[in-house]
Scaffold this active site. Structure first.
Site, PDB file in Angstrom:
ATOM      1  N   ARG A   1       0.856  -1.180   0.000  1.00 20.19           N
ATOM      2  CA  ARG A   1       0.000   0.000   0.000  1.00 20.19           C
ATOM      3  C   ARG A   1       0.891   1.228   0.000  1.00 20.19           C
ATOM      4  O   ARG A   1       2.108   1.113   0.079  1.00 20.19           O
ATOM      5  CB  ARG A   1      -0.950  -0.035   1.210  1.00 20.19           C
ATOM      6  CG  ARG A   1      -0.254  -0.498   2.491  1.00 20.19           C
ATOM      7  CD  ARG A   1      -0.728   0.150   3.699  1.00 20.19           C
ATOM      8  NE  ARG A   1      -0.580   1.579   3.627  1.00 20.19           N
ATOM      9  CZ  ARG A   1       0.559   2.230   3.813  1.00 20.19           C
ATOM     10  NH1 ARG A   1       1.699   1.592   4.063  1.00 20.19           N
ATOM     11  NH2 ARG A   1       0.608   3.544   3.740  1.00 20.19           N
ATOM     12  N   ALA A  26       0.916   5.142  -2.090  1.00 25.55           N
ATOM     13  CA  ALA A  26       0.831   5.443  -3.521  1.00 25.55           C
ATOM     14  C   ALA A  26       2.082   5.042  -4.327  1.00 25.55           C
ATOM     15  O   ALA A  26       1.968   4.332  -5.329  1.00 25.55           O
ATOM     16  CB  ALA A  26       0.505   6.925  -3.697  1.00 25.55           C
ATOM     17  N   ASP A  48      -1.872  10.865  -2.207  1.00 24.82           N
ATOM     18  CA  ASP A  48      -2.220   9.824  -3.182  1.00 24.82           C
ATOM     19  C   ASP A  48      -2.494  10.416  -4.553  1.00 24.82           C
ATOM     20  O   ASP A  48      -2.385   9.729  -5.569  1.00 24.82           O
ATOM     21  CB  ASP A  48      -3.431   9.023  -2.704  1.00 24.82           C
ATOM     22  CG  ASP A  48      -3.017   8.107  -1.568  1.00 24.82           C
ATOM     23  OD1 ASP A  48      -2.962   8.575  -0.420  1.00 24.82           O
ATOM     24  OD2 ASP A  48      -2.676   6.941  -1.856  1.00 24.82           O
ATOM     25  N   LYS A  65      -4.854  10.019   2.905  1.00 29.49           N
ATOM     26  CA  LYS A  65      -5.612   9.167   3.820  1.00 29.49           C
ATOM     27  C   LYS A  65      -6.672   9.963   4.586  1.00 29.49           C
ATOM     28  O   LYS A  65      -6.403  11.073   5.052  1.00 29.49           O
ATOM     29  CB  LYS A  65      -4.630   8.498   4.795  1.00 29.49           C
ATOM     30  CG  LYS A  65      -5.242   7.558   5.801  1.00 29.49           C
ATOM     31  CD  LYS A  65      -6.134   6.504   5.181  1.00 29.49           C
ATOM     32  CE  LYS A  65      -5.439   5.680   4.102  1.00 29.49           C
ATOM     33  NZ  LYS A  65      -6.378   4.859   3.305  1.00 29.49           N
TER      34      LYS A  65
HETATM   35  O1  MRU Z   1      -4.745   3.222   1.839  1.00 26.82           O
HETATM   36  P1  MRU Z   1      -3.252   3.409   1.868  1.00 26.82           P
HETATM   37  O2  MRU Z   1      -2.617   2.860   3.095  1.00 26.82           O
HETATM   38  O3  MRU Z   1      -2.598   2.921   0.599  1.00 26.82           O
HETATM   39  O4  MRU Z   1      -3.076   4.987   1.902  1.00 26.82           O
HETATM   40  C1  MRU Z   1      -1.777   5.514   1.943  1.00 26.82           C
HETATM   41  C2  MRU Z   1      -1.743   6.985   2.121  1.00 26.82           C
HETATM   42  O5  MRU Z   1      -2.754   7.627   2.212  1.00 26.82           O
HETATM   43  C3  MRU Z   1      -0.397   7.633   2.100  1.00 26.82           C
HETATM   44  O6  MRU Z   1      -0.389   8.757   2.918  1.00 26.82           O
HETATM   45  C4  MRU Z   1      -0.085   8.062   0.655  1.00 26.82           C
HETATM   46  O7  MRU Z   1      -0.233   6.973  -0.225  1.00 26.82           O
HETATM   47  C5  MRU Z   1       1.276   8.598   0.529  1.00 26.82           C
HETATM   48  S1  MRU Z   1       2.464   7.303   0.642  1.00 26.82           S
HETATM   49  C6  MRU Z   1       4.007   7.913   0.414  1.00 26.82           C
END
Ligand code: MRU
Length: 380
Positions: free
Chosen positions: A53, A55, A241, A252
């Site tokens: 998980r 991005a 994301d 998130k």
């Molecule tokens: O649902 P997830 O755990 O994939 O969400 C991740 C996030 O929201 C992170 O803050 C975002 O992807 C940035 S990761 C460098």
């Protein structure tokens, strides 16, 4: 980043065997367990089930997943099938679609026989770029943290949300990269880590900060505003994301509330992300698809039972309606600055154009996002 003192990345590609090993993040923080993706379906499952998980890591995994898929079928139909399968895994993180579009542009013009080898090379290039970009984000962010340090006697007090760290990328992370850079440079820092209900990605952040030796404290999501109001936070750093053309940021769920509280308390609110997170085809945050995840993420609480066995505890009956939007949008006006691999800039069309003069090309050719988006009722 170091695990048990050994520099480690979050994924291990094996081009000769045609497989990809990944840290299964659903087993953390309780167990460091690697899973193997040996088929296109397994790579897609790893992304959909959030074994991987974050991005940037979703993008890198999708690129390798495509390379794995082409080993089974490198025809035009096989390429299309792999692109559609991987593209449907998660809708909000644009890095997924960016990586797939880049792979498609590189591979589609080649004869099928040449595609698998070229795919592994291109996926490795995407991985290496991710590492280099995150390192650069760390250096640019470190300059901001150094500037904040005179305000605070003792360790600089930083807050983050979710996990935008090493685990969310191939290495270093985005929001945590400046924190690792500060720690490695001897700048004392302490990190407030919000739990991030319902998936508890904050526990992943705490785990990796502990691995690297960075001082941190976990808090319930709802405690963030209190700590800011009490003057116990110097800055908030989060990842993204998807960043729209006007600088609005999807991250998130819960990020928006931290941005509001930061603004009310006059605190800097920084968003760290690489160019692959920009989506110039989205004019503003309203165009960003927000993933609605299954209700059982909310109805069940997962952890270890008293014997130390992974288990789930039901906190709501199955039929209870719950809403589980996985992301929210922070308006650009609440973002103090974006920290990118190219430097620090304003979260605005002008700020993005200054950092990315080729902006009119970035991610504009992406196919429309596929996969689940929020259901109209907000309940499931
Ligand atoms: O649902 P997830 O755990 O994939 O969400 C991740 C996030 O929201 C992170 O803050 C975002 O992807 C940035 S990761 C460098």
């Amino acid at each position: 980043m170091k695990i048990d003192g050994i520099p480690t990345r979050t994924l291990r590609p094996h081009p000769r065997e045609g497989v990809l090993d990944l840290i299964d993040q659903t087993r953390l923080p309780h167990a460091l367990h690697w899973v193997r993706a040996a088929t296109l379906g397994e790579a897609a499952h790893a992304i959909r089930a959030m074994q991987v998980r974050g991005a940037p890591l979703i993008g890198v995994t999708a690129a390798y997943g495509l390379a794995i898929g082409l080993l089974a079928d490198a025809s035009d139909a096989g390429l299309d099938h792999a692109l559609v399968t991987l593209g449907a895994t998660r809708p909000t993180a644009v890095n997924l679609h960016w990586a797939l579009a880049r792979m498609a542009a590189r591979l589609a013009p080649l004869p099928p026989g040449e595609r698998p080898a070229a795919a592994w090379v291109e996926a490795a290039a995407i991985e290496e770029e991710d590492v280099a970009q995150n390192r650069a984000i760390g250096e640019h962010g470190l300059a901001l943290l150094r500037a904040l340090k005179p305000r605070r006697k003792g360790p600089l007090q930083l807050m983050t949300h979710c996990n935008a760290g090493w685990l969310a990328t191939a290495d270093w992370g985005t929001a945590l990269a400046p924190i690792y850079a500060a720690f490695d440079a001897g700048l004392p820092v302490h990190v407030w880590v919000s739990e991030t209900r319902p998936r508890n990605q904050g526990l992943l952040t705490a785990w990796e900060l502990m691995q690297h030796g960075v001082s941190h404290t976990l808090i319930a999501d709802n405690a963030a505003g209190l700590l800011m109001g009490e003057g116990r936070v110097d800055a908030v750093l989060v990842g993204a994301d998807r960043i729209a053309a006007n600088g609005d940021v999807a991250n998130k769920v819960g990020t928006y509330l931290k941005a509001l509280a930061s603004c009310d308390n006059g605190l800097p609110f920084y968003v760290a992300a690489p160019g692959s997170t920009l989506d110039f085809a989205c004019p503003d945050g309203r165009a960003i698809p927000i993933e609605e995840r299954e209700g059982d993420e909310f109805r069940l609480v997962r952890g270890l039972d008293h014997r130390g066995t992974p288990s789930a505890l039901r906190q709501l009956p199955e039929e209870e309606a719950v809403g589980n939007p996985a992301f929210d949008v922070t308006p650009a006006r609440l973002v103090t600055a974006l920290i990118t691999e190219r430097g620090v800039g304003a979260a605005s069309a002008a700020g993005l154009a200054a950092l990315y003069p080729e902006a009119d090309r970035c991610n504009k050719d992406l196919p429309p996002s596929s996969g689940a988006v929020r259901n109209a009722g907000g309940a499931q």
